[in-house]
Write an enzyme that holds these catalytic residues in place. Structure first.
Site, PDB file in Angstrom:
ATOM      1  CG  ASP A  33      -1.674  -1.122   1.332  1.00  0.00           C
ATOM      2  OD1 ASP A  33      -2.338  -1.675   0.067  1.00  0.00           O
ATOM      3  OD2 ASP A  33      -2.060  -1.822   2.361  1.00  0.00           O
ATOM      4  CG  HIS A  34       4.544   3.739   2.076  1.00  0.00           C
ATOM      5  ND1 HIS A  34       5.558   3.716   1.409  1.00  0.00           N
ATOM      6  CD2 HIS A  34       3.953   4.935   2.618  1.00  0.00           C
ATOM      7  CE1 HIS A  34       6.048   5.131   1.914  1.00  0.00           C
ATOM      8  NE2 HIS A  34       4.928   5.742   2.622  1.00  0.00           N
TER       9      HIS A  34
END
Lengths: 161, 132
Positions: A33-34
């Site tokens: 997600d990052h």
């Protein structure tokens, strides 16, 4: 469970300096997600990795008798991304240590490249929050943390005459 | 060669700018560390470490900031104010601070106003002179 952001120490000089190694892997779910399609190690977690490396350096200097808490990020500058597959070294150096607190400087490297420069301050909380009660046991330096030092601190003590 | 007061002031300013993340023009001699410059307790330790490094002096925290150990003494504090004895003790322990305003109303809540940039400069100047 503690979220440990270093895999092992590769150098440890009591009260002076420590170098920890971390392998970054896509198995770390937060990297998905990052960011989606562009996985890089969050900079806040690099700070945490430094806080753990330098925090253990500070704690060991007083025989783990103090509860050492990250109190202040004095400086944190990031020059490059860290990606899955990277091996980073977290170098921490003791700058000052007093009964109440300690300050450290340090950098994170990948090969010859400096990724980040991070200076921190740690508080020995029992000495600074007088009147507040904390548990007797040292909840900062748990077994998981101590296991990281196996082969360094123990070995050094055993080798003393 | 001994440092002049202005040279000490410049370096103290630099220490405070770095430790507290300030702009240089915010750091005036009359500024109070907590009220005006926003220092918190851990910042005091940071400042102490930086002063030691910058000037090569030893800075026992209770010498520069002795308030904590004196505040709990009932001989020194009564009804939220310093007693005459307390005031005398504080003055003796903090020769680097200017008490002229504080004396008129020695409210312990105003104690933090004694910790000014000028007080830090005075403290360093005294330490350097002692060492010389």
């Amino acid at each position: 469970m503690r979220w440990i952001w270093i895999d092992k120490f590769v150098e440890f000089e009591s009260g002076m300096r420590a170098v920890a190694l971390k392998n970054v892997t896509l198995a770390e779910e937060h990297l998905h997600d990052h960011f989606p399609g562009f996985p890089v190690m969050p900079e806040c977690l690099m700070i945490e990795g430094m806080a753990q490396t330098a925090g253990i350096l500070v704690g060991e200097a007083r025989g783990f008798s103090e509860k050492v808490i990250l109190a202040k990020i004095k400086n944190a500058v990031f020059h490059h991304y860290v990606r899955p597959g990277d091996t980073i070294l977290i170098h921490a150096e003791m700058e000052s240590i007093a009964p109440e607190a300690a300050s450290t400087t340090g950098k994170i490297t990948r090969g010859d490249t400096v990724i980040a420069e991070i200076s921190l301050m740690f508080s020995h909380i029992d000495k600074n929050l007088a009147g507040k009660e904390f548990p007797e046991e040292n909840f900062v330096f748990t077994d998981m943390f101590n296991s990281l030092l196996r082969g360094f601190v123990g070995q050094k003590k055993e080798s003393k005459p | 060669m001994a440092m002049s007061r202005n040279e000490i002031l410049d370096q103290v300013k630099e220490v405070l700018v770095d430790a507290l993340g300030l702009d240089e023009d915010e750091v005036t001699e009359g500024a109070t560390l907590m009220g005006d410059l926003g220092a918190e307790s851990i910042d005091f330790l940071d400042i102490v470490f930086r002063l030691e490094k910058t000037f090569g002096i030893k800075v026992p925290r209770e010498e520069l900031f002795p308030a904590e150990s004196l505040m709990n003494n009932p001989d020194f504090v009564s009804g939220g104010k310093l007693t005459p004895k307390g005031l005398a003790e504080f003055k003796a322990r903090m020769p680097h601070s200017d008490f002229s305003k504080f004396e008129a109303n020695p409210d312990i809540n105003k104690l933090t106003d004694l910790f000014t940039v000028a007080a830090v400069v005075n403290f360093v100047e005294r330490k350097l002179n002692q060492a010389a």
